[in-house]
Design a protein around this motif. Structure first.
Motif, short mmCIF file in Angstrom:
data_model
loop_
_atom_site.label_atom_id
_atom_site.label_comp_id
_atom_site.label_asym_id
_atom_site.label_seq_id
_atom_site.Cartn_x
_atom_site.Cartn_y
_atom_site.Cartn_z
N GLY A 183 -33.08 36.63 9.02
CA GLY A 183 -34.11 35.59 9.02
C GLY A 183 -33.90 34.61 7.88
N ASP A 184 -34.96 33.90 7.53
CA ASP A 184 -34.85 32.82 6.55
C ASP A 184 -34.48 33.33 5.15
OD1 ASP A 184 -35.41 30.88 8.39
OD2 ASP A 184 -37.53 30.74 7.91
N VAL A 185 -33.72 32.48 4.45
CA VAL A 185 -33.27 32.78 3.09
C VAL A 185 -33.58 31.55 2.24
CG1 VAL A 185 -31.35 33.52 1.65
CG2 VAL A 185 -31.36 34.10 4.08
N TYR A 186 -34.45 31.71 1.26
CA TYR A 186 -34.85 30.59 0.44
C TYR A 186 -34.62 30.87 -1.05
CZ TYR A 186 -37.08 27.80 4.10
OH TYR A 186 -37.31 27.02 5.20
N ALA A 187 -34.29 29.83 -1.79
CA ALA A 187 -34.26 29.85 -3.25
C ALA A 187 -33.51 31.07 -3.77
CB ALA A 187 -35.68 29.77 -3.80
#
Length: 261
Positions: free
Chosen positions: A108-112
Motif C-alpha cells: 500500500g501507500d508509502v509516505y515520508a
C-alpha cells in the motif's frame, strides 16, 4: 516477538517482520522505531536466518510519522529533535546493514519516513496500487534522515524532483526510477516475494552476506587503488573459505553444494 507495533516470525531460514498497526497506517512513533530496531537487531544475530521480509498490514505500508508523535515533536527543543532524529537514523542504519538480504513487501501507500524503510531494504516489490510520496517539503520540512537511503535507491535526478515537489507517484513510476524492483498485481505480491526468496536461500549463506557487504562498501566510492585492493582481498578471502571451496567444487563436479544438499 510480538509488540503492539509489529510481529517477528521465523519459518525455516526466513524471518518476516510485519508492521501491525493498520488503524494508524503503520505510522512511526518513538515506540515503533524502537521495536523495528530491536527486531532487526534480533534477526541480524541469527546465523540460521538467510533472508528477511519487511511487510505491513492494512491499506498502507507506512504513512510516515504518527500524528500524536508529530504533536509531541512540535514542542521539542533543537537538542530533543536531534536526539529523536538520531533514533530514526539508527533504525534505518540497522535495517540497511542487516547482515541478511532484506525485501520490502509493499502492499500500500508509502509516505515520508516510510520511504526510508523501503529504501533501506535490499530489494522492494510493490503492488500495482501502491503509492509513494516524499511529502516533507509540503509541511516545511526536509527528508534529511532518510535521504542517504532514498537517494541511493532512486538516484539523484529523481530525488531532485520528488524531494522538491512532494508530489505523489505511483508504483509504475517507482519502478521506472528504480525505487522498487518489481510491480505486480496485489494478489501476486506474495508469489513475487517468494520468487526472490528462492534465489536468496539457494545462494551460499556466507557469500550472500559478503555480497551485501560488498555493495555497501563499494557503492558510489571512487575507483582508486585502495578500493581495488579491498576488492582483491575480498575475493581472496571468500575463495579461500570453506564455503567458497565447496561451492566451486560442487560446480565443477556438477552437484548441489552442501548448503542445498
Amino acid at each position: 516477538m510480538k509488540t503492539t507495533a509489529l510481529t517477528l516470525e521465523f519459518q525455516g531460514p526466513l524471518a518476516t517482520i510485519t508492521l501491525t498497526q493498520p488503524e494508524v497506517r503503520n505510522a512511526f512513533s518513538d515506540e515503533v522505531i524502537a521495536d523495528i530496531t530491536q527486531a532487526f537487531h534480533s534477526v541480524g544475530k541469527r546465523s540460521d536466518v538467510r533472508a528477511v521480509v519487511l511487510a505491513a498490514e492494512g491499506p498502507a505500508f507506512c504513512a510516515g510519522a504518527n500524528l500524536n508523535w508529530m504533536r509531541r515533536m512540535a514542542d521539542y527543543s533543537r537538542d530533543e529533535n536531534r536526539e529523536d532524529a538520531g533514533l530514526l537514523a539508527e533504525m534505518l542504519r540497522v535495517i540497511y546493514e542487516c547482515p541478511q538480504p532484506t525485501i520490502a513487501r509493499v502492499q500500500g501507500d508509502v509516505y515520508a519516513g516510510g520511504m526510508g524503510l523501503v529504501a533501506a531494504c535490499d530489494m522492494a516489490v510493490a503492488a500495482e496500487g501502491a503509492g509513494f510520496c516524499l511529502s516533507e517539503v509540503k509541511i516545511g520540512l526536509i527528508p534529511a534522515t532518510i535521504s542517504p537511503y532514498v537517494i541511493r535507491a532512486m538516484g539523484a535526478r529523481a530525488a531532485h524532483r520528488y524531494f522538491l515537489t512532494g508530489e505523489r507517484f505511483d508504483a509504475a513510476e517507482a519502478l521506472r526510477i528504480g525505487f522498487v524492483h518489481r510491480v505486480v498485481a496485489a494478489d501476486e505480491l506474495d508469489n513475487a516475494v517468494d520468487g526472490l526468496l528462492k534465489h536468496l536461500v539457494s545462494a551460499g549463506p556466507a557469500a550472500a552476506r559478503a555480497c551485501k557487504r560488498l555493495v555497501i562498501d563499494v557503492a558510489e566510492r571512487e575507483i582508486n587503488e585502495q578500493l581495488i585492493a579491498a576488492t582483491v582481498e575480498g575475493i581472496a578471502d571468500i575463495r579461500a573459505s570453506a564455503e567458497g571451496k565447496e561451492g566451486v567444487q560442487a560446480f565443477l563436479q556438477k552437484r548441489k553444494p552442501a548448503w542445498l544438499a
